[in-house]
Design an enzyme around this catalytic site. Sequence first.
Site, PDB file in Angstrom:
ATOM      1  N   LYS A   1       0.659  -1.127  -0.099  1.00 44.38           N
ATOM      2  CA  LYS A   1      -0.049   0.035  -0.050  1.00 44.38           C
ATOM      3  C   LYS A   1       0.690   1.370   0.061  1.00 44.38           C
ATOM      4  O   LYS A   1       0.688   2.217  -0.878  1.00 44.38           O
ATOM      5  CB  LYS A   1      -0.976  -0.019   1.275  1.00 44.38           C
ATOM      6  CG  LYS A   1      -1.895   1.207   1.249  1.00 44.38           C
ATOM      7  CD  LYS A   1      -2.627   1.244   2.422  1.00 44.38           C
ATOM      8  CE  LYS A   1      -3.907   0.162   2.720  1.00 44.38           C
ATOM      9  NZ  LYS A   1      -4.763   0.146   3.571  1.00 44.38           N
TER      10      LYS A   1
ATOM     11  N   GLU B   1      10.094  -5.939   4.053  1.00 43.74           N
ATOM     12  CA  GLU B   1      10.463  -7.136   3.227  1.00 43.74           C
ATOM     13  C   GLU B   1      10.039  -7.034   2.007  1.00 43.74           C
ATOM     14  O   GLU B   1      10.469  -7.705   1.217  1.00 43.74           O
ATOM     15  CB  GLU B   1       9.444  -8.287   4.243  1.00 43.74           C
ATOM     16  CG  GLU B   1       9.918  -8.290   5.678  1.00 43.74           C
ATOM     17  CD  GLU B   1       8.955  -7.553   6.738  1.00 43.74           C
ATOM     18  OE1 GLU B   1       8.539  -8.327   7.453  1.00 43.74           O
ATOM     19  OE2 GLU B   1       8.462  -6.758   6.055  1.00 43.74           O
TER      20      GLU B   1
ATOM     21  N   GLY C   1      -5.355  -4.702   5.330  1.00 38.51           N
ATOM     22  CA  GLY C   1      -4.600  -5.878   4.460  1.00 38.51           C
ATOM     23  C   GLY C   1      -5.080  -7.272   4.428  1.00 38.51           C
ATOM     24  O   GLY C   1      -5.247  -7.800   3.670  1.00 38.51           O
ATOM     25  N   ARG C   2      -5.376  -7.724   5.747  1.00 34.51           N
ATOM     26  CA  ARG C   2      -6.058  -9.160   5.851  1.00 34.51           C
ATOM     27  C   ARG C   2      -7.108  -9.050   5.081  1.00 34.51           C
ATOM     28  O   ARG C   2      -7.920 -10.322   5.159  1.00 34.51           O
ATOM     29  CB  ARG C   2      -6.183  -9.654   7.241  1.00 34.51           C
ATOM     30  CG  ARG C   2      -6.687  -8.884   8.069  1.00 34.51           C
ATOM     31  CD  ARG C   2      -6.476  -8.945   9.635  1.00 34.51           C
ATOM     32  NE  ARG C   2      -6.913  -7.962  10.493  1.00 34.51           N
ATOM     33  CZ  ARG C   2      -6.333  -7.023  10.945  1.00 34.51           C
ATOM     34  NH1 ARG C   2      -5.515  -6.561  10.312  1.00 34.51           N
ATOM     35  NH2 ARG C   2      -6.897  -6.247  11.911  1.00 34.51           N
TER      36      ARG C   2
ATOM     37  N   GLU D   1      -4.936 -11.660  13.853  1.00 36.79           N
ATOM     38  CA  GLU D   1      -4.436 -10.195  13.913  1.00 36.79           C
ATOM     39  C   GLU D   1      -5.529  -9.309  14.227  1.00 36.79           C
ATOM     40  O   GLU D   1      -5.378  -8.246  14.758  1.00 36.79           O
ATOM     41  CB  GLU D   1      -3.954 -10.048  12.295  1.00 36.79           C
ATOM     42  CG  GLU D   1      -3.231  -8.667  12.234  1.00 36.79           C
ATOM     43  CD  GLU D   1      -2.332  -8.371  11.122  1.00 36.79           C
ATOM     44  OE1 GLU D   1      -1.076  -8.889  10.910  1.00 36.79           O
ATOM     45  OE2 GLU D   1      -3.098  -8.103   9.946  1.00 36.79           O
TER      46      GLU D   1
ATOM     47  N   HIS E   1      -4.123 -38.067  10.903  1.00 36.43           N
ATOM     48  CA  HIS E   1      -2.667 -38.635  11.484  1.00 36.43           C
ATOM     49  C   HIS E   1      -1.490 -37.794  11.792  1.00 36.43           C
ATOM     50  O   HIS E   1      -0.454 -37.751  11.878  1.00 36.43           O
ATOM     51  CB  HIS E   1      -2.208 -39.108   9.997  1.00 36.43           C
ATOM     52  CG  HIS E   1      -3.252 -40.373   9.553  1.00 36.43           C
ATOM     53  ND1 HIS E   1      -3.098 -41.568   9.827  1.00 36.43           N
ATOM     54  CD2 HIS E   1      -4.209 -40.036   8.762  1.00 36.43           C
ATOM     55  CE1 HIS E   1      -4.199 -42.103   9.158  1.00 36.43           C
ATOM     56  NE2 HIS E   1      -4.811 -41.385   8.536  1.00 36.43           N
TER      57      HIS E   1
ATOM     58  N   LYS F   1       8.708  -4.624  14.339  1.00 40.33           N
ATOM     59  CA  LYS F   1       9.176  -3.967  13.275  1.00 40.33           C
ATOM     60  C   LYS F   1      10.331  -3.047  13.600  1.00 40.33           C
ATOM     61  O   LYS F   1      11.287  -2.702  12.940  1.00 40.33           O
ATOM     62  CB  LYS F   1       8.238  -3.387  12.536  1.00 40.33           C
ATOM     63  CG  LYS F   1       7.167  -4.210  11.747  1.00 40.33           C
ATOM     64  CD  LYS F   1       6.514  -3.806  10.929  1.00 40.33           C
ATOM     65  CE  LYS F   1       5.358  -4.255  10.018  1.00 40.33           C
ATOM     66  NZ  LYS F   1       4.415  -3.641   9.131  1.00 40.33           N
TER      67      LYS F   1
END
Length: 569
Positions: A213, A219, A273-274, A360, A391, A517
């Site tokens: 954005k 990153e 964002g999510r 979040e 399993h 951060k």
Amino acid sequence: MAPSALICETQPWKDLKAHVDDIKKTHLRELMSDTERCQSMMIEFDGMLLDYSRQRATSDTLNKLKNLAEAAHLKEKINKMFNGERINSTEDRSVLHVALRAPRDSVINSDGKNVVPDVWQVLDKIKDFSERIRSGAWIGATGKALTNVIAVGIGGSFLGPLFVHTALQTDSEASEFAKGRQLRFLANVDPVDVARNITGLDPETTLVVVVSKTFTTAETMLNARTIREWISAALGPEAVAKHMVAVSTNLTLVEKFGIDPNNAFAFWDWVGGRYSVCSAVGVLPLSLQYGFAVVEKFLKGASSIDQHFHSAPIEKNLPVLLGLLSVWNVSFLGYPARAILPYTQALEKFAPHIQQVSMESNGKGVSIDGVPLPFEAGEIDFGEPGTNGQHSFYQLIHQGRVIPCDFIGVVKSQQPVYLKGEVVSNHDELMSNFFAQPDALAYGKTPEQLLKENVPHHLVTHKTFSGDRPSVSLLLPSLNAYNIGQVLLAIYEHRVAVEGFVWGINSFDQWGVELGKSLATQVRKQLNASRKKAEPVEGFNFSTTALLTRYLEASTDISKEDCTVLPKM
């Protein structure tokens, strides 16, 4: 404005607290024997069937939860969200991801402006651009068609689109449109992720979508610069304009990076964002892979649940019921975790996406007014497709901690297989487990049953299953673009919002990701100073100093020269 009262101070909350003892006296075996109760706890909407009869709840529980929703002003808060009010108060923003998939003629206002035309302007631009790429009208710097896409982003710019992409890969319609194309997602700043994403790809036929954005996410931008170097080294710096586009609001930094601002696709600060998979964040890379027509069906599926969520009464409202039951499990029965168990391999990336959407959003310790919560909010979400999970961690779910489960099944497999002579088809075998596991959790197995089966006395306690372990079952007619948007995106998004609205927290900010951060920035400066100027490690506690020193001493093979090194795979 005076802070509003905490929800735990209301009478409906206290009524539910008192009600817990009544529920604990009644085993799910007994609750499941009440046919009328079970029938009342099955809801059908648009081909989907939700069965929550295996929850540790009665009609009285549901009435009390409905009273709690009213005390929390749930309906009012939902309306405020759809009306574009700034319910994300800590960031002073509207929360309008529902506008991202609204029909073209809808009216959804933010600050008095209908935002739907802006959304469709971007969608139309994506449709035009993706069709030009897919048809070969837009070619790379050397004249070759761009058949491969790397989407560079992290968090909400990665998990949601990856989940949808993975789910569509084996859908017959979507896979037909994707023939001859590849879509990869680069998220981790670990150079191994870079190596894996560029291995086997030719820069001449690769388009890169940088999703950030602000165009400042550390990153993402380092990964973007790395991929830019990969393209430039092979095709020259001027090729960047033909091979890289952006999803961002910061056109200045987009242009400075070397991407033509005309090839930037916007989204807005009222999109978290999510919650952004229905924006250009997800729609652009997915349209490049599958075509806009397929992705539009996904948006329509999400929109159908938005309308259902906004208008359906509590007792028929899927996201509201699921949200209220989660509050009941977390805050009253004391179950802090939830297992998301899709019985289809196509949804292997669904649980990681919901981890972010849920954890979040609702991983908060204070109310929306900043008052510390005297109760736990949020859930620990995890999951794996069945039968793989059976399993792996189902042992704990059956005989260890009580973890409410979401079982998600599909009537029609995306890729049916039938083998002559087999008792059942492959999909029937899978679904046999989908139907059996919730009952195994609910009923368990008693010592008396085991003794009747002649189980040796010394093994009875080991083979006893207490049961009384809650779950919900969601049965879908199929798994196509529409269903993926409808059930598995919008239902869970709104379910998370309902939980936050009832708990009285802000589900739409994420200050918890910021501290790490800022501390990483200090470490980054130290690593640069130690590598380039041989400065000692200073300003950290003993533990961090020791670890950093060991890391620097053990990685002296890293070149001190300012040169570019790309993966060798």
